[in-house]
Design a protein around this motif. Structure first.
Motif, PDB file in Angstrom:
ATOM      1  N   VAL A   3      45.333 123.252  -6.375  1.00  0.00           N
ATOM      2  CA  VAL A   3      44.838 122.189  -5.501  1.00  0.00           C
ATOM      3  C   VAL A   3      46.025 121.271  -5.242  1.00  0.00           C
ATOM      4  CG1 VAL A   3      42.427 122.292  -6.159  1.00  0.00           C
ATOM      5  CG2 VAL A   3      43.978 120.902  -7.512  1.00  0.00           C
ATOM      6  N   GLU A   4      46.162 120.848  -3.987  1.00  0.00           N
ATOM      7  CA  GLU A   4      47.332 120.073  -3.586  1.00  0.00           C
ATOM      8  C   GLU A   4      46.914 118.812  -2.839  1.00  0.00           C
ATOM      9  OE1 GLU A   4      50.917 123.099  -2.602  1.00  0.00           O
ATOM     10  OE2 GLU A   4      49.300 123.060  -1.126  1.00  0.00           O
ATOM     11  N   TRP A   5      47.745 117.783  -2.983  1.00  0.00           N
ATOM     12  CA  TRP A   5      47.611 116.570  -2.177  1.00  0.00           C
ATOM     13  C   TRP A   5      48.973 116.291  -1.552  1.00  0.00           C
ATOM     14  CZ3 TRP A   5      44.323 113.381   0.083  1.00  0.00           C
ATOM     15  CH2 TRP A   5      44.783 112.127   0.520  1.00  0.00           C
ATOM     16  N   TYR A   6      48.995 116.081  -0.247  1.00  0.00           N
ATOM     17  CA  TYR A   6      50.245 115.777   0.441  1.00  0.00           C
ATOM     18  C   TYR A   6      50.002 114.648   1.431  1.00  0.00           C
ATOM     19  CZ  TYR A   6      54.198 116.103   3.632  1.00  0.00           C
ATOM     20  OH  TYR A   6      55.287 115.793   4.404  1.00  0.00           O
ATOM     21  N   GLN A   7      50.963 113.729   1.529  1.00  0.00           N
ATOM     22  CA  GLN A   7      50.869 112.702   2.545  1.00  0.00           C
ATOM     23  C   GLN A   7      52.273 112.313   3.006  1.00  0.00           C
ATOM     24  OE1 GLN A   7      48.910 109.728  -0.218  1.00  0.00           O
ATOM     25  NE2 GLN A   7      50.339 108.337   0.821  1.00  0.00           N
ATOM     26  N   HIS A   8      52.357 111.904   4.262  1.00  0.00           N
ATOM     27  CA  HIS A   8      53.622 111.389   4.772  1.00  0.00           C
ATOM     28  C   HIS A   8      53.355 110.370   5.871  1.00  0.00           C
ATOM     29  CE1 HIS A   8      53.846 114.683   8.113  1.00  0.00           C
ATOM     30  NE2 HIS A   8      53.526 113.553   8.675  1.00  0.00           N
ATOM     31  N   LYS A   9      54.364 109.556   6.117  1.00  0.00           N
ATOM     32  CA  LYS A   9      54.380 108.666   7.273  1.00  0.00           C
ATOM     33  C   LYS A   9      55.754 108.800   7.892  1.00  0.00           C
ATOM     34  CE  LYS A   9      53.089 104.076   8.905  1.00  0.00           C
ATOM     35  NZ  LYS A   9      52.586 102.724   8.515  1.00  0.00           N
ATOM     36  N   LEU A  10      55.817 109.526   9.028  1.00  0.00           N
ATOM     37  CA  LEU A  10      57.088 109.873   9.657  1.00  0.00           C
ATOM     38  C   LEU A  10      57.173 109.281  11.060  1.00  0.00           C
ATOM     39  CD1 LEU A  10      57.332 113.676   8.757  1.00  0.00           C
ATOM     40  CD2 LEU A  10      58.267 111.735   7.497  1.00  0.00           C
ATOM     41  N   ASP A  11      58.409 109.080  11.507  1.00  0.00           N
ATOM     42  CA  ASP A  11      58.656 108.662  12.886  1.00  0.00           C
ATOM     43  C   ASP A  11      58.779 109.903  13.770  1.00  0.00           C
ATOM     44  OD1 ASP A  11      58.741 105.949  12.216  1.00  0.00           O
ATOM     45  OD2 ASP A  11      60.857 106.090  11.650  1.00  0.00           O
ATOM     46  N   LEU A  12      58.213 109.815  14.983  1.00  0.00           N
ATOM     47  CA  LEU A  12      58.274 110.915  15.950  1.00  0.00           C
ATOM     48  C   LEU A  12      59.006 110.471  17.208  1.00  0.00           C
ATOM     49  CD1 LEU A  12      54.553 112.161  15.778  1.00  0.00           C
ATOM     50  CD2 LEU A  12      56.509 113.049  14.490  1.00  0.00           C
ATOM     51  N   ASN A  13      59.589 111.442  17.912  1.00  0.00           N
ATOM     52  CA  ASN A  13      60.139 111.223  19.250  1.00  0.00           C
ATOM     53  C   ASN A  13      59.183 111.782  20.279  1.00  0.00           C
ATOM     54  OD1 ASN A  13      62.559 109.995  18.446  1.00  0.00           O
ATOM     55  ND2 ASN A  13      63.586 111.959  18.197  1.00  0.00           N
ATOM     56  N   VAL A  14      58.987 111.071  21.373  1.00  0.00           N
ATOM     57  CA  VAL A  14      58.171 111.553  22.485  1.00  0.00           C
ATOM     58  C   VAL A  14      59.045 112.414  23.380  1.00  0.00           C
ATOM     59  CG1 VAL A  14      56.855 110.888  24.523  1.00  0.00           C
ATOM     60  CG2 VAL A  14      56.619 109.572  22.403  1.00  0.00           C
ATOM     61  N   THR A  15      58.631 113.653  23.622  1.00  0.00           N
ATOM     62  CA  THR A  15      59.395 114.566  24.472  1.00  0.00           C
ATOM     63  C   THR A  15      58.782 114.739  25.857  1.00  0.00           C
ATOM     64  OG1 THR A  15      58.193 116.477  23.561  1.00  0.00           O
ATOM     65  CG2 THR A  15      60.258 115.845  22.474  1.00  0.00           C
TER      66      THR A  15
END
Length: 253
Positions: free
Chosen positions: A39-51
């Protein structure tokens, strides 16, 4: 930048396969039972570029969007709960697949386009499907590894989907307190989000946004250790300003 890195990574994969085969007799994973359920838990808060942006917002032309899309600050906040099955094909080669439920909260700063235009906020839920493989070698207490991973995420929104490819070289150090490791995560994220923005006098306008991750490379540190009979825990956290956390509880059979 991405293509040369991927070529180097694939070259490293073949070198590590050769190295791992030569060292298989001393590989620490030999004592693991071949099948694992996690069982896994993953989280992130990343910046994205609009293409790319597709919209019929009155007064906003494609040229205007193209001129400012690089300034459309975009953040992606993901939380994922997975069930994962893995199998050790060789002492040095493990393959896995997982399925999980995901929440994806994304905001695109459309207010930069003009006075009164709202930001695009997309709060989605969906299902994530992941497959991958991990190669592991051993040199004394050092444990080099290389992981390849592909994920497809189907979100609830019409046309919303996310594709993730990752190449993760890592080096662990075996100690009396478990294995401590550092890794470089090369990650290519392609995501499409659909929603609405509001504008004065005309109300809600449909918008579709194509994005990719802003930073190709993240640095992570982790720990792997045994909690009980055939029960293992691994943790990883991001170190270079990207908020990432991964926890995995693994039972061997």
């Amino acid at each position: 930048m991405r293509e040369p890195f991927l070529v180097q990574g694939l070259a490293s994969l073949f070198l590590l396969l050769y190295f791992s085969t030569a060292c298989a007799e001393t590989d620490p994973r030999l004592d693991l039972k071949p099948t694992g359920v996690s069982v896994e838990w993953y989280q992130h808060k990343l910046d994205l570029n609009v293409t790319d942006v597709k919209t019929n917002l009155p007064g906003i032309t494609s040229a205007m969007v193209d001129s400012v899309k690089g300034q459309l600050n975009t953040t992606d906040d993901v939380k994922l709960a997975n069930v994962r099955l893995d199998y050790q094909l060789r002492p040095y080669l493990n393959v896995y697949g997982s399925i999980g439920k995901i929440t994806d909260d994304t905001q695109v700063d459309f207010s930069k386009l003009g006075l009164g235009v709202s930001d695009l906020t997309v709060d989605s839920k969906g299902t994530a499907y992941t497959v991958g493989a991990i190669l592991v070698g051993k040199y004394d207490r050092l444990l080099p590894s290389l992981q390849l991973m592909h994920s497809r995420i189907d979100l609830e929104g019409d046309g919303d989907d996310v594709q993730v490819n990752a190449l993760i070289p890592a080096v662990g150090v075996q100690t009396g307190y478990g294995i401590f490791n550092t890794s470089l995560v090369y990650q290519s994220v392609k995501a499409t989000y659909s929603g609405t923005v509001s504008a004065p006098f005309i109300g809600e306008v449909p918008v579709t946004v194509d994005t990719e991750n802003k930073d190709d490379l993240q640095v992570m540190a982790g720990w792997y250790g045994q909690l009980g009979k055939d029960l293992y825990l691994s943790t990883n956290v991001g170190l270079n300003g990207q908020k990432q956390l991964q926890l995995q509880l693994n039972k061997r059979f």
